[in-house]
Design a protein around this motif. Sequence first.
Motif: not given
Length: 267
Positions: A2-5, A146-155, A224-238
């Motif tokens: 997980a990534v901090e909000n 992260w679909d923070g607008i509709n589903t609140k699901v991290d794909h 499914t996540k709660s408390g994350w930003a209400t936006a759509v964003s993509a991220r690459l992480q190490a």
Amino acid sequence: MAVENLKPRTVTGRRRFLSVLAAGVALGAVVSTGFQVPALAAVTESGADLTGWTNVVGDGVYAAPGQAPVNDADIALENRGTDSLLRANVLKRGIMAHAISFKRITDVSMMQTVHQAGFSFQMPYVPSTAGGPRNAQTVEGGLFVWDGINTKVDHGTAFQWVLNPWQSNFGQIRVWTGNSWAAAGYLKPDTAWHNVSLMVDPVNSKVELLIDGVNMNAPYSRTTKSGWATAVSARLQAETISLYPGANATSGPQQEVLIRDWTWTRQ
């Protein structure tokens, strides 16, 4: 994983249409001839190290009794031009620290975009039951939308390389299912450079995850996540996690992993 909000950075002007029209041709004439706007070109970003990425504490943490909670002082990211050194439990406290370094793009189009990304990683030492100043729990990496607008699901998709030398699955590669890690392969712990390639296609619910060219058959994960930003964003992480030090530890080893040559293509 997980990534901090954190507040996302809004990226505008990610793609532009280029129109080359003959001088003096009216727009109506162009439309009448059946002119179509060309397909959007791929956008590729890359870097030798992780300069410009964000470094945060992840959720894979533990603090023994008497130890302060894991915090930003327990992780570090050193960008060195040709590579980056990602470190966890830098103060060698009685803790297990989780360092996540990530690049994020915030734009509503990310859920309609095919993402292809990857990077190379290397352990500068081999974890061992002999102990010492350095020892590891995991090395990880992932690509998510992260679909923070509709589903609140991290794909997306992610891998975890198990590096605790006391565990029976030492060297195992695991993949993220959406709510847990599942065994997917084996990578012998060594000091060689390895490569991870990740693809996420949210429209068709498809992912691909290869390590050194070997397909890990990762599932398309939805978390499914709660408390994350209400936006759509993509991220690459190490990511990396330092060794679990024991229930009553007063000190613990540091973990280090090298990351270099990341790429991210969006189309």
